[in-house]
Structure formats: structure tokens, C-alpha cells
Design a protein around this motif. Structure first.
Motif, PDB file in Angstrom:
ATOM      1  N   SER A 286      65.878  -9.094 106.981  1.00  0.00           N
ATOM      2  CA  SER A 286      65.088 -10.454 106.927  1.00  0.00           C
ATOM      3  C   SER A 286      65.515 -11.078 106.092  1.00  0.00           C
ATOM      4  CB  SER A 286      63.489  -9.989 106.759  1.00  0.00           C
ATOM      5  OG  SER A 286      63.174  -9.467 105.486  1.00  0.00           O
ATOM      6  N   GLN A 287      66.137 -10.762 104.867  1.00  0.00           N
ATOM      7  CA  GLN A 287      66.633 -11.494 103.949  1.00  0.00           C
ATOM      8  C   GLN A 287      68.050 -10.926 103.177  1.00  0.00           C
ATOM      9  OE1 GLN A 287      63.842 -13.191 100.795  1.00  0.00           O
ATOM     10  NE2 GLN A 287      62.437 -12.694 102.219  1.00  0.00           N
ATOM     11  N   VAL A 288      68.871 -11.821 102.757  1.00  0.00           N
ATOM     12  CA  VAL A 288      69.770 -11.080 102.041  1.00  0.00           C
ATOM     13  C   VAL A 288      69.943 -11.929 100.646  1.00  0.00           C
ATOM     14  CG1 VAL A 288      72.511 -10.584 101.758  1.00  0.00           C
ATOM     15  CG2 VAL A 288      71.128 -10.526 103.742  1.00  0.00           C
ATOM     16  N   THR A 295      74.860  -9.142  83.031  1.00  0.00           N
ATOM     17  CA  THR A 295      74.355  -7.857  82.512  1.00  0.00           C
ATOM     18  C   THR A 295      73.702  -7.195  83.827  1.00  0.00           C
ATOM     19  OG1 THR A 295      72.529  -7.295  81.276  1.00  0.00           O
ATOM     20  CG2 THR A 295      72.154  -9.254  82.429  1.00  0.00           C
ATOM     21  N   SER A 296      73.838  -5.828  83.496  1.00  0.00           N
ATOM     22  CA  SER A 296      73.363  -4.741  84.275  1.00  0.00           C
ATOM     23  C   SER A 296      71.739  -4.525  84.358  1.00  0.00           C
ATOM     24  CB  SER A 296      74.226  -3.520  84.108  1.00  0.00           C
ATOM     25  OG  SER A 296      73.915  -3.132  82.975  1.00  0.00           O
ATOM     26  N   LYS A 297      71.240  -5.205  83.161  1.00  0.00           N
ATOM     27  CA  LYS A 297      69.934  -4.920  83.035  1.00  0.00           C
ATOM     28  C   LYS A 297      69.030  -6.023  84.041  1.00  0.00           C
ATOM     29  CE  LYS A 297      70.118  -3.215  78.382  1.00  0.00           C
ATOM     30  NZ  LYS A 297      69.784  -3.139  77.089  1.00  0.00           N
ATOM     31  N   LYS A 298      68.648  -5.493  85.116  1.00  0.00           N
ATOM     32  CA  LYS A 298      68.095  -6.513  86.241  1.00  0.00           C
ATOM     33  C   LYS A 298      66.795  -7.171  85.603  1.00  0.00           C
ATOM     34  CE  LYS A 298      68.300  -3.172  89.300  1.00  0.00           C
ATOM     35  NZ  LYS A 298      68.055  -2.496  90.583  1.00  0.00           N
ATOM     36  N   GLU A 299      66.029  -6.217  85.066  1.00  0.00           N
ATOM     37  CA  GLU A 299      64.736  -6.815  84.449  1.00  0.00           C
ATOM     38  C   GLU A 299      64.857  -8.085  83.334  1.00  0.00           C
ATOM     39  OE1 GLU A 299      65.737  -3.725  83.938  1.00  0.00           O
ATOM     40  OE2 GLU A 299      65.839  -3.216  81.922  1.00  0.00           O
ATOM     41  N   SER A 300      66.087  -7.985  82.827  1.00  0.00           N
ATOM     42  CA  SER A 300      66.181  -9.125  81.980  1.00  0.00           C
ATOM     43  C   SER A 300      66.986 -10.314  82.218  1.00  0.00           C
ATOM     44  CB  SER A 300      67.082  -8.583  80.617  1.00  0.00           C
ATOM     45  OG  SER A 300      68.382  -8.085  81.067  1.00  0.00           O
ATOM     46  N   ASN A 301      67.330 -10.316  83.759  1.00  0.00           N
ATOM     47  CA  ASN A 301      68.048 -11.358  84.169  1.00  0.00           C
ATOM     48  C   ASN A 301      67.115 -12.604  84.205  1.00  0.00           C
ATOM     49  OD1 ASN A 301      70.328  -9.576  84.393  1.00  0.00           O
ATOM     50  ND2 ASN A 301      70.255  -9.341  86.535  1.00  0.00           N
ATOM     51  N   GLN A 302      67.593 -13.609  83.835  1.00  0.00           N
ATOM     52  CA  GLN A 302      66.944 -14.986  83.918  1.00  0.00           C
ATOM     53  C   GLN A 302      67.650 -15.838  84.974  1.00  0.00           C
ATOM     54  OE1 GLN A 302      63.779 -15.413  82.825  1.00  0.00           O
ATOM     55  NE2 GLN A 302      63.901 -13.458  82.158  1.00  0.00           N
ATOM     56  N   PHE A 303      67.512 -15.737  86.191  1.00  0.00           N
ATOM     57  CA  PHE A 303      68.046 -16.670  87.153  1.00  0.00           C
ATOM     58  C   PHE A 303      67.695 -18.069  87.179  1.00  0.00           C
ATOM     59  CE2 PHE A 303      68.451 -12.236  88.492  1.00  0.00           C
ATOM     60  CZ  PHE A 303      69.862 -12.072  88.642  1.00  0.00           C
ATOM     61  N   ASN A 304      68.444 -18.972  86.879  1.00  0.00           N
ATOM     62  CA  ASN A 304      67.961 -20.375  86.798  1.00  0.00           C
ATOM     63  C   ASN A 304      68.843 -21.348  87.799  1.00  0.00           C
ATOM     64  OD1 ASN A 304      70.323 -20.641  85.495  1.00  0.00           O
ATOM     65  ND2 ASN A 304      69.332 -20.771  83.388  1.00  0.00           N
ATOM     66  N   ASP A 305      69.514 -20.634  88.514  1.00  0.00           N
ATOM     67  CA  ASP A 305      70.570 -21.622  89.493  1.00  0.00           C
ATOM     68  C   ASP A 305      70.403 -20.709  90.848  1.00  0.00           C
ATOM     69  OD1 ASP A 305      71.644 -23.581  90.711  1.00  0.00           O
ATOM     70  OD2 ASP A 305      73.779 -22.749  89.820  1.00  0.00           O
ATOM     71  N   SER A 306      70.170 -21.501  92.038  1.00  0.00           N
ATOM     72  CA  SER A 306      70.225 -20.640  93.343  1.00  0.00           C
ATOM     73  C   SER A 306      70.773 -21.633  94.418  1.00  0.00           C
ATOM     74  CB  SER A 306      68.895 -20.254  93.873  1.00  0.00           C
ATOM     75  OG  SER A 306      67.898 -21.388  94.050  1.00  0.00           O
ATOM     76  N   VAL A 307      71.700 -20.927  95.357  1.00  0.00           N
ATOM     77  CA  VAL A 307      72.124 -21.920  96.394  1.00  0.00           C
ATOM     78  C   VAL A 307      71.853 -21.155  97.599  1.00  0.00           C
ATOM     79  CG1 VAL A 307      74.327 -22.505  97.322  1.00  0.00           C
ATOM     80  CG2 VAL A 307      73.955 -22.604  94.896  1.00  0.00           C
ATOM     81  N   SER A 308      71.781 -21.576  98.526  1.00  0.00           N
ATOM     82  CA  SER A 308      71.243 -21.220 100.041  1.00  0.00           C
ATOM     83  C   SER A 308      72.623 -21.589 100.700  1.00  0.00           C
ATOM     84  CB  SER A 308      70.109 -21.614 100.738  1.00  0.00           C
ATOM     85  OG  SER A 308      68.917 -21.267  99.964  1.00  0.00           O
ATOM     86  N   TYR A 309      73.266 -20.434 101.603  1.00  0.00           N
ATOM     87  CA  TYR A 309      74.319 -20.687 102.365  1.00  0.00           C
ATOM     88  C   TYR A 309      74.560 -19.638 103.451  1.00  0.00           C
ATOM     89  CZ  TYR A 309      79.397 -21.098 103.209  1.00  0.00           C
ATOM     90  OH  TYR A 309      80.684 -21.282 103.934  1.00  0.00           O
ATOM     91  N   ARG A 310      74.425 -20.088 104.602  1.00  0.00           N
ATOM     92  CA  ARG A 310      74.499 -19.269 105.617  1.00  0.00           C
ATOM     93  C   ARG A 310      73.577 -18.051 105.710  1.00  0.00           C
ATOM     94  NH1 ARG A 310      81.132 -19.156 107.116  1.00  0.00           N
ATOM     95  NH2 ARG A 310      81.250 -21.312 107.697  1.00  0.00           N
TER      96      ARG A 310
END
Length: 849
Positions: A286-288, A295-310
């Protein structure tokens, strides 16, 4: 005579007793050294490796029936440190005298030195400890033999084991197997609880590994379990595991038949403190989501940019450094598709192939927003590799031509150059070396030097004006490479400048298959010092100089009675112009003409513009797989594009009457090669390796010969080891030139490799092959391939090799001998080179094939 015979017999008996006792010197009392395993199957001795390798304990390794590893181990002192202390204290004044020469600490360290105790530790580690018969391991071997025959259909087999004494502290283990009659599958019934699984299974039920009437074989059941699991998981059944498949077998001993029940139960899930059954469902994506961060520590990742593409959502910590298409083109997990393990594997391979990320982490979670509970969210976590890499390297090498080489390289790598995962590499390199094959009048040790610069740009896709996706799909992991390099070689020789440019594509159409297509391969070779030819090719000069003493008529060509460098050239011209007494029918005339033709060919500048395609298949499963084959085929064509351009440019013909581009005669030829390698694993680190090679390059159009850089040679550590590199052939000519080459080659090698003891290995080998001239400007029958009669010119080299395995590489030392030398007269070719004084030493890293 009788007295001598008695003495010899007595010495032989004493030697045998000493040898026999030395092998068991480290065997404790009441224990036995394992000398042999014997496996009898239905009262017949079985010598199959697949059966004998089931025995846990194997005797010590032997080389030529002698246990070198065990002898080496027995030679070492058990406790060298203690022996040193005993030696020190054996005489009262010994320590005092040593302290007068060395300090007390040095005396103590002396006991740990290599020559006192280190050599004994080395012998123990390199050698093999005696294999002591262990009854528990023998019983385990008995169970393994029984299990093996059970898994192959002999359900009621019986195995017995006995330990027999065969001499002083020696023994052998005898296993006796009575197989009984084999059992066959009579009927197969299936019980599948989930309707979804039952429906999918029915589609491919006919291609099962388990078939009615077949003899029972456990591997078929194991393969069928894997087949069903892979099929279901690649068609959306996300929660399915191999453990969900069970088999029940009902035996009928009166008919040796069995009925099989295939049972696929629903899965168990935890509901509070209870385990409840739940039917399998087909899941869709349903989503990808794609997460890029450093960093490999997913819990500390701060994602402040996102792009939707196809239908992909790409998250980034900070501004996204990649164009979305560069990432999504490498992803096969797509919204709306069924869950598939194949898609996950392809995605991992494709993302790794970009070489800008570490190995990706892919996870699936059930979509909480889907009320049907049949949707998955795919999260892909990517960790970027460093954008810039500065990598220096330093190597010391040796080869058949270069006795010692010191090279250095400084490489700068820039990843994600245009934000589409491109990789650019710029490298500078240099090399100095020492060679005895080159003229060296000033006796300079480092008489070879080479330096250059190289640029390489790699694209993780096909770069071509037309759309190639229908032919080369993205799951084939296509790559485009553009390389350009410039090197300058300076030595006491011809000196060369080499400009090379390559534009090629590579892709993997299916597992273990690789294609490479060189769209454009350009090479320009310029000789800077052609007048130094006869200082480099001394054998050719010596031949001319000897003949000039008889046939030369111009004293201007001589200095102190010998030909000058220019005089050698003039002498060739005089012979061909009829100035000397030699006529074209004379053997000496042909020899001089051949040397002259070869000189002209080797000093001329080369312009090669070619295209070619290479196919490679390798069935090797992993580094430990020694039962595989590989095949490489290549077709290359050169000069066709330049021929069209030369016609339109309309340059004047050169002195040979051939066309030129920019004043340089270009090469034109077609070339084909086949290289086949096969390994057979006999167990116990014994391997038979075989290689067969055939290659031919045919000049046409604008050329009468093949450029030296595209020709073939024979001999050397990776070829026919009875001859040094470039010293064999062509044909039966005897390798009279310094560097012998031709345009047709056949080669075949067979090598039996075995373990001697510890990390030491050895091999017996035989190499067969030669090179010939064919379809070119060489007409001398000693050099050319003349049909089936030329197979008499196939040289045979044989010998023995010693190798040491350092785990990460193998050091190789081979002793080669000329078993059949086609350069000698017929009837005098066999075994004339089997002499220790005529040994050809070959050094190498890793195996020759």
C-alpha cells in the motif's frame, strides 16, 4: 654381492622401523593412530567420496603416500619454552656466561625467539596433529552413514562399526552397511487448510519434486518444501514459512512402499496469552517509503524533507541530495503489487549496485489503515557512503617480464556526481621496475618506469540515445562506463605513449550470466624511441650479427667487427635489395626478412578503434565451492568505422599502400575467443581443475597483421609453465625471438590440487598449447598453422607446484618442465627438457585458473 644385499635389506628394515615409530611418537599409550577408514556396503568396499566423506574422523593427510603434515608436527618439540629452561639450567655456569654476552631480559627473550621456540610453534601450527581414534566420533559416523542411506530410500538399513588394531598404536575403523531394499512412493495426499494457499498450490502442483513411483529421497522433500515456500511468498502470502509444511509417511514393509501426506496448516498467532489459528491471506503493497540519512539509528533520524515521486515517498534529513528517479529506478517494490521476496532481493541488489549506499535495510509492517488487514507498508532505509574518497595505494609486484616492480596510485572518488548516483574516479599512477629482458648497457637496477593518469565515469543505467529498457531491463542491473587514460612508459627500450578510451555497457540478464558490450574502444600507441629496437630485442640482433659476419658487404655497417644499431637495419635492407649473395630461396634470407618484417611491425605506431561483446557465465556458488565451471566468450571487431571515415577523408596512402587516419595506419581485424574452466571437487581439499582456451584474430581490409597489443603469446605462470612468457612458438620455430607472438592460440591445462598438510597445498599439472600465425602476412611454415599437421606442434609442459594458503590469497610456486618441445627436431622432442637444471620457475599469486 650377497653381503651387499644383506646390508641393504638390514638398512631398509631399520629405516622402516624408525619411520614407523616416528609416526606414533605423539600418540598416547592405550590410544591408536587412525590409519584408515573402510566402508563396506552390502559386503563390498565402497570408495565413493560422497560416502566416505560422511565419516567424521579422517586419517592424516598424505602426499605421495607420506604424511608430511604429521611428520612436521611430530618433529616439533611439545613444550619448547620448558625445554629452553631445562637447557639453561643443565649446566651451572651457562646462564652466567650468557648474561655476560646478553642482558638477563635478552636471555629470557631468546627462549621465545623463532629459532629457539618459534620454529617449533610454527611446525605444530603448520603440521597436523595425529588423528587419534575416538569411539564417540566413530559412533557418530555410524549414525551419519545410516542417516544417509535412510534419506536415499533404504529405510531399514543397518550399520555396524568395529575398531581394529593394525600395528603398534595404530588402528583402522571398519563400517559395514546393510542397505536392505529401497522404498518407493505409492501415493500422495494433500491437506491444505487455507483456501488461498490451496488455490495457489494447485496452479503448480504438476511440477512437484515428489512423484508417485519414485524411490524415496529426502532431498526431494526438502526441495519441494523450498519450492512451495518461494512460490507462495512471491505471490503475496507474506506470513508463510517453510515450517508450515509438514510431511507424514506411512510405510508398508511387505511391499517396500510408502504413502505420503502433505499437510499445510494455518499459521498460529498470539492473541493475548493464547495461540490461535489464522488463515493465510494475500498481501499487497500500500505504501513504499524511502528514508535517506547518514545514520543507522532509525530512532534518532530527523527527516525534515520529503518528496513524492511515482507512488514513492522519499524522506531525507536535510535537503535531498539525490534526484528521486535515481533512487526509485533501483526499487522493484511498488505500490499496488503483491508482496514478493524476489522484489525485495532485486531491490537490495539494485540499490547496492548504485555503489552510493551501504547495504539497504528493508522492512515490512502491516498497514494499520487497511480494514481488510491485507496491506503492507514497505520501509527502505538507506545509509549514504562518503561522497568524497581519497585512496592512496602502494604495491610491490613481480611477473614473468618484470622481476621487481614498485607501483603507487592516488585515486580520488566523487560519488553522486550529477545527483543520479554517478561515480567519477580520477587516478594518477606510477611504476618503477627492474627487468632482465630489456637491454641495460649501464646496468641500472630500475630500468623500467611508467606513469599515467586515468579518469572513469560510471552510470548505473544505460546511457544511449534510444530507449533500451525493453531489451535491457532494469532488473538486469545495467551499468555504463566511460574510461580514458594516458600512460607514458620510459625504459631502456622503445618507450611508448598510450592513449586509451573505452565506452562500454554491462548487464546481468540472469543469475550467473554477465554481458559486456564495448561500444567504442580506442587505443593509440606511439613508439618514442624506435631506433633503439635492436638494443631491446637482443636475440634478433645476435642472429643478424652472426649472419653479417658471412654475408655483409658494407664495412660502414660494422664497428669493431659487429653490426651497429643502424647497421643492423641497413643489413636487412641490403639483403632484401639483393646487395648480398643471399637469394630469396635461402633459409638465411628468410630468417633476415622475418626479423625485418617483425621490426617494422613492432616499431610502427598503432591506432585501434574496436567494438566487441563479451559473455561470461560462472556457476561458482561461493568461495568454498570447488565444483563449478565458467565460460567466457568474446567477439571483437576493429577498424570498420575508421575505414568508412578514411574513405570520406581521402588521405594519401602510406608507404605500405594502406589507408591512414591522421597520418597513422589503422588496424583492421576480427577476433574471437573462448575460455572454459571446470573444477571437480573430490573432497578432502582435493580438486581437479581444467582450462581450455582458443583464440584467433584475423586481419583484413587495411591490415596484414595484428597489433602486438592484440596478439597472443604462450608460456608463463598462468599459461604453459614449461616455458617462460613469450618464449614458446610460434609453431615449431623454437621461440627464437625475444617476445614471440602470433594471432592464433590453443591452450589446455589440467591440474590436480591436493592438501599436503596445514596450509600447504601442492599440485601436479600438465599444460598443452602453442601459438601460430594464420591468415596474415607470415608465410614460413615453421610459424604458421597448416591444418591438422600443426597439432604435432602442440607443446607439452608438466611439473609440480607448491602453494601456501594465507586465507586471503594463495602464494604459488610451480616447477615447470618441457615434456614435449616442438622447437626440436621430430623424433627428439619428448622428455628432453625433464632435467632439474632446465627447471622453469613460476611464481604467482592465487591459482592460475
Amino acid at each position: 654381492m650377497r653381503n651387499n644385499l644383506s646390508k641393504i635389506t638390514l638398512l631398509f628394515v631399520i629405516g622402516t622401523i624408525i619411520y614407523s615409530c616416528s609416526l606414533v611418537k605423539r600418540v598416547p599409550e592405550s590410544k591408536k593412530l587412525l590409519t584408515k577408514n573402510e566402508v563396506f556396503v552390502n559386503d563390498e568396499l565402497n570408495k565413493e567420496d560422497r560416502v566416505n566423506n560422511l565419516v567424521v574422523q579422517q586419517p592424516n593427510t598424505k602426499f605421495l603416500n607420506y604424511p608430511f603434515g604429521l611428520t612436521l608436527y611430530n618433529t616439533a618439540r611439545p613444550n619448547p619454552d620448558s625445554s629452553y629452561q631445562v637447557w639453561l639450567n643443565k649446566k651451572p655456569n651457562r646462564i652466567k656466561r650468557l648474561n655476560q654476552l646478553l642482558s638477563p631480559k635478552q636471555v629470557e627473550r631468546l627462549g621465545k625467539s623463532f629459532f629457539v621456540s618459534g620454529i617449533h610453534r610454527f611446525m605444530k601450527e603448520t603440521g597436523e596433529a595425529p588423528v587419534i581414534i575416538d569411539e564417540r566420533k566413530a559412533l557418530k559416523s555410524k549414525d551419519r552413514l545410516s542417516g544417509y542411506y535412510y534419506n536415499n530410500g533404504y529405510i531399514r538399513n543397518k550399520v555396524s562399526m568395529t575398531i581394529d588394531s593394525v600395528g603398534n598404536k595404530r588402528g583402522k575403523v571398519v563400517y559395514k552397511v546393510t542397505t536392505g531394499k529401497p522404498y518407493f512412493i505409492d501415493s500422495i495426499f494433500k491437506y491444505i487448510e487455507s483456501p488461498v494457499v490451496d488455490s495457489l498450490y494447485s496452479i503448480q502442483e504438476s511440477i512437484t519434486f515428489i512423484k508417485k513411483g519414485d524411490q524415496y529421497n529426502f532431498s526431494n522433500f526438502d526441495n519441494e518444501r523450498k519450492r512451495i515456500t518461494q512460490y507462495l511468498r512471491n505471490n503475496g502470502v507474506y506470513h508463510f514459512q517453510e515450517s508450515n509444511i509438514k510431511y507424514n509417511a506411512i510405510f508398508d514393509d511387505s511391499t517396500q512402499k510408502m504413502n505420503i501426506d502433505l499437510k499445510i496448516e494455518d499459521r498460529y498467532v498470539k492473541n493475548g496469552d493464547e495461540l490461535v489459528k489464522k488463515t493465510f491471506s494475500i498481501y499487497k503493497i500500500s505504501q513504499v517509503n524511502i528514508f535517506t540519512n547518514n545514520t543507522s539509528k532509525k530512532e534518532s533520524n530527523q527527516f525534515n524533507d520529503s518528496v513524492s515521486y511515482r507512488n514513492f515517498t522519499i524522506y531525507s534529513a536535510g535537503k535531498l541530495k539525490y534526484k528521486p528517479k535515481a533512487i526509485t529506478n533501483a526499487i522493484f517494490i511498488e505500490k499496488g503489487k503483491l508482496f514478493s521476496d524476489n522484489d525485495r532481493t532485486l531491490t537490495s541488489k539494485s540499490l547496492s549496485n548504485l555503489k552510493v549506499f551501504n547495504y539497504p535495510n528493508i522492512e515490512y509492517i502491516e498497514d494499520p489503515n487497511d480494514t481488510t488487514k491485507t496491506s503492507l507498508i514497505a520501509n527502505i532505509y538507506l545509509i549514504s557512503k562518503p561522497k568524497y574518497v581519497w585512496q592512496p595505494s602502494f604495491d610491490i609486484t613481480t611477473s614473468d617480464v618484470q622481476e621487481l616492480g614498485i607501483s603507487g596510485r592516488m585515486a580520488f572518488t566523487w560519488r553522486n556526481l550529477f545527483k543520479r548516483a554517478e561515480i567519477f574516479e580520477l587516478a594518477a599512477k606510477g611504476n618503477i621496475g627492474s627487468s632482465k629482458d630489456l637491454a641495460n648497457p649501464n646496468n641500472v637496477f630500475f630500468n623500467i618506469s611508467e606513469y599515467g593518469i586515468e579518469g572513469k565515469l560510471s552510470f548505473p543505467r544505460i546511457v544511449f540515445p534510444a530507449n533500451t529498457r525493453k531489451i535491457i531491463r532494469k532488473e538486469m542491473l545495467p551499468t555504463t562506463n566511460a574510461n580514458i587514460s594516458l600512460t607514458s612508459q620510459r625504459n631502456i627500450g622503445l618507450d611508448k605513449e598510450n592513449l586509451t578510451g573505452v565506452f562500454n555497457y554491462s548487464w546481468i540478464p540472469k543469475q550467473k550470466h554477465t554481458f559486456r558490450f564495448d561500444l567504442l574502444n580506442i587505443q593509440f600507441i606511439k613508439n618514442l624511441n624506435p631506433e633503439n629496437y635492436f638494443n631491446v630485442y637482443t636475440s634478433s640482433y645476435n642472429t643478424l650479427n652472426d649472419l653479417a659476419q658471412t654475408y655483409n658487404v658494407d664495412p660502414a655497417n660494422l664497428e669493431n667487427g659487429n653490426l651497429t644499431t643502424q647497421g643492423a637495419v641497413n643489413f636487412i635492407d641490403d639483403v632484401q635489395n639483393g646487395v648480398t649473395s643471399l637469394s630469396p630461396s635461402d633459409t638465411e634470407y628468410k630468417t633476415i626478412r622475418s626479423i625485418g618484417e617483425r621490426r617494422i611491425r613492432l616499431i610502427e605506431n598503432n591506432l585501434i578503434v574496436s567494438s566487441g561483446i563479451t559473455f561470461f557465465r560462472n556457476t561458482k556458488a561461493n568461495l568454498l565451492d570447488n565444483n563449478f565451471y565458467s565460460i567466457r566468450t568474446k567477439i571483437e571487431s576493429a577498424g570498420n568505422v575508421l575505414s568508412l571515415l578514411a574513405d570520406s577523408k581521402n588521405e594519401d596512402l602510406n608507404q605500405n599502400g594502406n589507408k591512414t587516419m591522421f597520418g597513422i595506419e589503422y588496424s583492421q581485424y576480427i577476433k574471437g575467443e573462448v575460455d572454459y574452466i571446470k573444477h571437480w571437487d573430490f573432497g578432502k581439499k582435493n580438486t581437479l581443475a581444467m582450462r581450455a582456451f582458443a583464440g584467433i584474430a584475423v586481419p583484413f581490409g587495411n591490415a596484414q597483421s595484428i597489433p602486438f597489443s592484440r596478439s597472443y603469446f604462450s608460456g608463463g605462470s598462468n599459461d604453459n609453465r614449461g616455458w617462460q612468457a613469450y618464449s614458446l612458438g610460434p609453431g615449431r620455430s623454437g621461440g627464437i625471438n625475444d617476445f614471440n607472438e602470433a594471432n592464433f592460440k590453443l591452450a589446455y591445462s589440467l591440474e590436480y590440487r591436493f592438501r599436503v598438510g596445514g596450509n600447504f597445498h601442492s599440485a601436479f599439472f600438465a599444460d598443452i598449447g602453442n601459438i601460430w600465425n594464420i591468415f596474415d602476412n607470415i608465410t614460413d611454415e615453421d610459424y604458421t598453422f597448416n591444418g591438422f599437421s600443426s597439432f604435432e606442434d602442440l607443446a607439452v609442459g608438466s611439473g609440480i607446484g607448491l602453494r601456501y594458503d594465507f586465507d586471503f590469497f594463495v602464494f604459488r610456486f610451480d616447477l615447470g618442465y618441457k615434456a614435449y618441445d616442438p622447437g626440436r627436431e621430430m623424433g627428439d622432442r619428448w622428455l628432453k627438457g625433464i632435467n632439474f637444471s632446465k627447471t622453469v620457475l613460476n611464481f604467482g599469486i592465487n591459482y592460475p585458473f
